[in-house]
Scaffold this motif. Structure first.
Motif, PDB file in Angstrom:
ATOM      1  N   LEU A 424       0.872  -1.120  -0.031  1.00 33.56           N
ATOM      2  CA  LEU A 424      -0.072  -0.010   0.142  1.00 33.56           C
ATOM      3  C   LEU A 424       1.052   1.190  -0.103  1.00 33.56           C
ATOM      4  O   LEU A 424       1.848   1.276   0.669  1.00 33.56           O
ATOM      5  N   SER A 425       0.546   2.203  -0.743  1.00 30.84           N
ATOM      6  CA  SER A 425       1.196   3.521  -0.827  1.00 30.84           C
ATOM      7  C   SER A 425       0.286   4.803  -0.615  1.00 30.84           C
ATOM      8  O   SER A 425      -0.498   4.838  -1.661  1.00 30.84           O
ATOM      9  N   GLY A 426       0.166   5.568   0.410  1.00 29.85           N
ATOM     10  CA  GLY A 426      -0.390   6.515   0.577  1.00 29.85           C
ATOM     11  C   GLY A 426      -2.210   6.261   0.429  1.00 29.85           C
ATOM     12  O   GLY A 426      -2.808   7.130  -0.175  1.00 29.85           O
ATOM     13  N   VAL A 427      -2.448   4.951   0.916  1.00 25.39           N
ATOM     14  CA  VAL A 427      -3.958   4.628   0.713  1.00 25.39           C
ATOM     15  C   VAL A 427      -4.755   5.301   1.785  1.00 25.39           C
ATOM     16  O   VAL A 427      -4.290   5.413   2.958  1.00 25.39           O
ATOM     17  N   ALA A 428      -6.026   5.688   1.430  1.00 24.33           N
ATOM     18  CA  ALA A 428      -7.097   6.139   2.187  1.00 24.33           C
ATOM     19  C   ALA A 428      -8.196   5.209   2.180  1.00 24.33           C
ATOM     20  O   ALA A 428      -8.408   4.831   1.061  1.00 24.33           O
ATOM     21  N   VAL A 429      -8.606   5.049   3.382  1.00 25.56           N
ATOM     22  CA  VAL A 429      -9.817   4.325   3.383  1.00 25.56           C
ATOM     23  C   VAL A 429     -11.110   5.012   3.683  1.00 25.56           C
ATOM     24  O   VAL A 429     -11.009   5.632   4.791  1.00 25.56           O
ATOM     25  N   GLY A 430     -12.047   4.683   3.050  1.00 23.10           N
ATOM     26  CA  GLY A 430     -13.322   5.589   3.125  1.00 23.10           C
ATOM     27  C   GLY A 430     -14.692   4.612   3.411  1.00 23.10           C
ATOM     28  O   GLY A 430     -14.379   3.377   2.853  1.00 23.10           O
ATOM     29  N   THR A 431     -15.695   5.058   3.544  1.00 25.23           N
ATOM     30  CA  THR A 431     -16.959   4.399   3.364  1.00 25.23           C
ATOM     31  C   THR A 431     -17.159   4.206   1.822  1.00 25.23           C
ATOM     32  O   THR A 431     -16.606   4.965   1.184  1.00 25.23           O
ATOM     33  N   PRO A 432     -18.002   3.132   1.555  1.00 25.04           N
ATOM     34  CA  PRO A 432     -18.250   2.810   0.082  1.00 25.04           C
ATOM     35  C   PRO A 432     -18.671   4.138  -0.755  1.00 25.04           C
ATOM     36  O   PRO A 432     -18.710   4.274  -1.898  1.00 25.04           O
ATOM     37  N   GLY A 433     -19.667   4.648  -0.142  1.00 23.22           N
ATOM     38  CA  GLY A 433     -20.354   6.035  -0.571  1.00 23.22           C
ATOM     39  C   GLY A 433     -19.329   7.247  -0.682  1.00 23.22           C
ATOM     40  O   GLY A 433     -19.993   8.263  -1.028  1.00 23.22           O
ATOM     41  N   GLY A 434     -18.505   7.055  -0.075  1.00 23.79           N
ATOM     42  CA  GLY A 434     -17.605   8.305  -0.177  1.00 23.79           C
ATOM     43  C   GLY A 434     -17.984   9.233   1.147  1.00 23.79           C
ATOM     44  O   GLY A 434     -17.383  10.524   0.780  1.00 23.79           O
ATOM     45  N   GLU A 435     -18.777   8.981   1.913  1.00 21.12           N
ATOM     46  CA  GLU A 435     -19.308  10.152   2.813  1.00 21.12           C
ATOM     47  C   GLU A 435     -18.130  10.603   3.544  1.00 21.12           C
ATOM     48  O   GLU A 435     -18.195  11.570   4.186  1.00 21.12           O
ATOM     49  N   ARG A 436     -17.250   9.758   4.143  1.00 20.82           N
ATOM     50  CA  ARG A 436     -16.053  10.126   4.912  1.00 20.82           C
ATOM     51  C   ARG A 436     -15.116   9.467   4.892  1.00 20.82           C
ATOM     52  O   ARG A 436     -14.935   7.995   4.447  1.00 20.82           O
ATOM     53  N   THR A 437     -13.744   9.725   5.080  1.00 19.86           N
ATOM     54  CA  THR A 437     -12.671   9.002   5.131  1.00 19.86           C
ATOM     55  C   THR A 437     -12.307   8.590   6.386  1.00 19.86           C
ATOM     56  O   THR A 437     -12.240   9.425   7.536  1.00 19.86           O
TER      57      THR A 437
END
Length: 713
Positions: A424-437
Motif C-alpha cells: 500500500l502506498s498513501g492509501v486512504a480508506v473510506g466508506t463505500p459511498g465516499g461519505e467520510r474518510t
C-alpha cells in the motif's frame, strides 16, 4: 462513484458518466411513442440472444410455428364445416346433415392432437427459454462480483425476484404474446377473405368496432402500467422482510423485537394492499367497458347480415360462418382490449428485468457470444469490426467495468519486491459511498511470513481496511498492488478461473482477457491451487461470522472451492481437519442426523446436508473458518475478529494451526491482548485517521504510553 464497490486495485478516476445510485422511476403511466419504442427495444435486447445463440431454440421455434399454421388451417376447416352444417340443418337435408357430422368428427380427430401438441410445444419452448435465460443471468450475476456491487450500490432492489419470477413471467408471456400476434395475423388474413366474400360492410364494421374498443381501453387503462410496477416492488419488499425475519429469528427473539417486526410487516402489507386496491379500482373501470364490449360482439355481426338473410340472399350457414369469422377477426384486432391488463403487468416486469440486465452487462455478453464487438474496448479506444448500439444503462455498466478492469491490470503490473504479497502506498480508506474518510496515508507492505495485527478504536476503519486489502472496496486514494498470483482478488481474474466450468456463461471477452493477462504473471488460478512459495497462492478472508453455504458438511469445509475442484481432500483428510479445529464431535451429530433422516450407515457424515448457520454455534462457525483455511492453503489470510467467540485456549490452538502452515501470511483485526503473541507487527489506526506500523513489542510500549497519556488527560 465508479470505484465505490469495484474490486479494482488502485483508486479509480472520476468519470463523466456515474452510475445511478437509485433505481430508475417506474414506467410512465401515459402511453407515449418514445416509451413504447424504448420498451420494445428493451424487449428485443433481452429476447433475441436466446434465439440467436441456441440451435435448439431455433428448432423448437420452428416446430411451434409449423403447429401455429396447422392450427390456423384447422380453424378455417371448422369454419366451412360449420357453415355447411347449419345450412343442412335449416334446409332439413338429413343425408347431407349426417355426412357433415362424419366430416366434423374427422376434423375433430385431426385437429385435437394438433391443438394439444401446439400447446405443449409452446409451453416447452417457454420452459427451455427460462432455463437458458436464468442460467445466463445467474452466471453474469456471480461474475466479476456483480452481486456484491449491486448490493452495496443499491442499484437494483430484490435481484432474487428478478432472476426467478420476472424471468419466468418474461419468457412465458413473451412467447404467448408473440404467438398470439402471429396467430392473429394469420387468422386475420384467412377470415378477412371469408368475411369480404360474404359482405364488405361486415369488414368495415369490424375494423371500426375494434379501433373504438382499443382507443377506449388504452384511455381507461393508462394507470395500470405504473400500478403493476409498484405492486411488484411492494410485494417483493414484504417478502424480503419476512425472509429477513426468518433468517434472524434468534436475534429478534433475544431482543423481544416482535412488536417492531410486526409494525414493519404491517407497514409493508398496508403499502402492498393499498396499491392493490388502486389496481383493482382501475381494473373494475376497465372491466365495465370490456365486458360490454365482448357481449356486443355476439349480436353485432348478426345485425349486419340479418337483412341479407331475410331477403334470401344468404343461407343460415353463411350467417353462422359470418359470426364465427367476425369473432375471429375482432379477436385478432382487439389484442389490446383483450390483453391490456396482462400487457400492463408484463411491461412492468420488462422494466424491472431490464434494470438488472443492464447492471449485469447483458448486451456486452450477448455481443461477444455472437462475435459482435462493443462500441469501445475496455481501455477506451475504438474497437475494430462491427459496432453494437447499446442502451444507456448498458453504456454505464461498460464504462464502470472498463475502469475496473483497467485498474486490475495496472495493479498486477506494479512491480513488487521478492517476498512481498501486497503493498500500500498513501492509501486512504473510506466508506463505500465516499461519505467520510476513516483512515488516510496508509503505507506498508506485507511480506511473506510477516504476520500483522491491526488494532485501534471503534470506527477507525480496521474492518474497512481488510475489505480494501481483499479487493472488495477500492481505496479512496493512493495505490494498492498485489502479487500476481492473487487472482481471486480481481473479479475478472476469478471469472477466468471459473470459465472452464462455465463455457456457456456468455461472459464478456474483456473480462476473460484481463484475467489472462493477470494470470500470465502469476502461478495460481484459484485459492489453494497455485505453485508459489510453500505451495500457497491466493487470498482467503475469515469474517467474524463465516458464511455457511447451503450444502453438505464436506462442501462447508472446502468452500469456496467445489468438491470437484478439491479432489485431493478425501474423507479421511477432511476428518483430520475437523479434529485439528476441535470439531470431531460434529461428525457424531451428523451421523445422528443421517440416521434420523433414514440414511443410516449408508450416508457419509461429511455428506449430510443441513442449514449449518442454524446447526453450528458462532464459535463452531469460527472454527469452521479455520478449517477452510487449512483446506484452501492460501498465501494470505485476512482475519476480521475471527476468534471473538472462542475461549483463549481454543484461540491459541487455532492460531497455532495457521502459524504452522508453510507459505501462509496472515493479517488480523482484533481487540484481545492475547492476539499479540501470534503476530510480529502491529498496525495501529488512531481516531485522527493516522496509522503507525511498529514491531509488536514497540507497539505494546506505545499503547501503554498512549493509555497513560489518555488517563492523565
Amino acid at each position: 462513484r465508479l470505484g465505490r464497490a469495484a474490486a479494482g486495485c488502485v483508486a479509480l478516476p472520476e468519470t463523466d458518466e456515474p452510475p445511478p445510485d437509485e433505481p430508475p422511476p417506474p414506467p410512465s403511466s401515459g402511453i407515449k411513442l418514445d416509451v413504447v419504442r424504448e420498451q420494445l427495444g428493451l424487449f428485443y435486447r433481452m429476447a433475441a440472444p436466446y434465439f440467436r445463440e441456441s440451435d435448439e431454440a431455433k428448432r423448437r421455434l420452428g416446430a411451434v410455428l409449423a403447429l401455429v399454421l396447422l392450427n390456423s388451417a384447422i380453424s378455417v376447416l371448422f369454419s366451412f364445416v360449420g357453415r355447411d352444417f347449419w345450412t343442412a340443418l335449416s334446409s332439413k337435408d338429413t343425408g347431407h346433415f349426417y355426412e357433415l357430422m362424419a366430416k366434423y368428427a374427422g376434423a375433430l380427430v385431426l385437429g385435437t392432437p394438433i391443438a394439444v401438441q401446439y400447446k405443449f410445444s409452446r409451453a416447452s419452448l417457454a420452459l427451455a427459454w427460462r432455463e437458458w435465460m436464468t442460467s445466463k443471468l445467474t452466471n453474469l450475476y456471480l461474475a466479476e462480483r456483480n452481486y456484491y456491487e449491486i448490493d452495496i450500490r443499491g442499484a437494483v432492489d430484490n435481484p432474487d425476484q428478478r432472476l426467478t419470477e420476472d424471468v419466468r413471467s418474461f419468457t412465458r408471456t413473451s412467447l404467448d404474446f408473440a404467438i398470439t400476434v402471429l396467430t392473429s395475423v394469420i387468422d386475420l388474413v384467412n377470415f378477412s377473405l371469408i368475411l369480404l366474400a360474404i359482405d364488405g360492410k361486415l369488414f368495415v364494421a369490424i375494423v371500426a368496432y375494434a379501433a373504438f374498443g382499443s382507443f377506449v381501453t388504452v384511455a381507461l387503462g393508462k394507470p395500470l402500467v405504473e400500478l403493476n410496477y409498484k405492486q411488484l416492488t411492494r410485494e417483493a419488499d414484504l417478502r424480503y422482510l419476512l425472509v429477513r425475519l426468518r433468517e434472524n429469528a434468534e436475534s429478534v427473539a433475544f431482543f423481544r423485537g416482535e412488536r417492531q417486526e410486526l409494525q414493519g410487516t404491517q407497514q409493508r402489507l398496508d403499502a402492498a394492499v393499498g396499491n392493490a386496491g388502486q389496481l383493482l379500482g382501475v381494473q373494475r373501470q376497465l372491466e365495465f367497458f370490456t365486458v360490454g364490449y365482448r357481449y356486443l360482439i355476439q349480436v353485432l355481426p348478426i345485425l349486419v347480415v340479418a337483412p341479407l338473410f331475410f331477403a334470401g340472399s344468404i343461407e343460415l350457414g353463411v350467417v353462422s360462418q359470418s359470426v364465427g369469422a367476425f369473432n375471429h377477426i375482432l379477436s385478432d384486432l382487439s389484442i389490446v382490449v383483450n390483453e391490456f391488463e396482462a400487457l400492463s403487468a408484463f411491461s412492468a416486469g420488462v422494466g424491472r428485468l431490464g434494470q438488472l440486465v443492464d447492471e449485469l452487462g447483458w448486451e456486452e455478453a450477448s455481443a461477444n457470444r455472437t462475435g459482435t464487438t462493443n462500441t469501445s474496448d475496455p481501455a477506451g479506444g475504438e474497437a475494430a469490426g462491427a459496432h453494437l448500439q447499446v442502451s444507456a444503462g448498458a453504456a454505464v455498466h461498460d464504462a464502470r467495468h472498463a475502469v475496473r478492469r483497467a485498474a486490475d491490470g495496472r495493479a498486477h503490473a506494479l512491480p513488487l519486491e521478492a517476498g512481498e504479497l501486497l503493498r500500500l502506498s498513501g492509501v486512504a480508506v473510506g466508506t463505500p459511498g465516499g461519505e467520510r474518510t476513516l483512515s488516510s496515508d496508509i503505507s506498508f507492505s506485507v511480506a511473506q511470513g510477516q504476520h500483522i495485527l491491526v488494532s485501534g478504536g471503534s470506527g477507525v476503519g480496521k474492518s474497512s481496511l481488510l475489505r480494501v486489502l481483499a479487493g472488495l472496496w477500492a481505496p479512496a486514494a493512493g495505490e494498492l498492488a498485489w502479487r500476481a498470483d492473487m487472482l481471486d482478488l480481481a473479479p475478472s481474474a476469478q471469472t477466468a478461473a471459473n470459465a472452464a466450468s462455465l463455457p456457456d456463461a456468455g461472459l464478456p471477452d474483456s473480462a476473460l482477457s484481463a484475467a489472462a493477462a493477470a494470470s500470465s504473471g502469476g502461478s495460481g488460478s484459484s485459492v489453494g491451487s497455485g505453485s508459489s512459495v510453500g505451495g500457497s497462492s491466493g487470498l482467503l478472508f475469515l469474517p467474524q461470522r463465516p458464511y455457511c453455504t447451503l450444502g453438505s458438511l464436506r462442501e462447508q469445509l472446502l468452500y469456496p472451492r467445489t468438491v470437484a475442484e478439491a479432489t485431493e481432500w478425501d474423507s479421511p483428510r477432511l476428518r483430520t481437519v475437523l479434529s485439528q479445529v476441535q470439531l470431531s464431535g460434529l461428525l457424531e451429530r451428523c451421523e445422528a442426523m443421517a440416521a434420523a433422516a433414514g440414511g443410516g450407515a449408508a450416508v457419509d457424515a461429511l455428506d449430510v446436508v443441513s442449514d449449518w448457520s442454524d446447526v453450528l454455534s458462532l464459535g463452531e462457525q469460527q472454527r469452521l473458518g479455520f478449517a477452510r483455511a487449512l483446506t484452501s492453503e492460501p498465501a494470505l489470510l485476512l482475519l476480521d475478529e475471527s476468534t471473538s467467540a472462542l475461549d483463549l485456549g481454543t484461540e491459541a490452538a487455532m492460531y497455532a494451526l495457521i502459524d504452522s502452515m508453510a507459505g501462509l501470511t496472515y493479517v488480523s483485526v482484533g481487540h484481545r491482548p492475547s492476539l499479540r503473541a501470534f503476530h510480529k507487527l502491529a498496525l495501529h489506526l488512531d481516531q485522527q485517521g493516522g496509522a503507525r506500523m511498529l514491531p509488536i513489542g514497540e507497539a505494546d510500549v506505545a499503547a501503554e504510553a498512549f493509555a497513560d497519556e489518555f488517563a492523565s488527560a
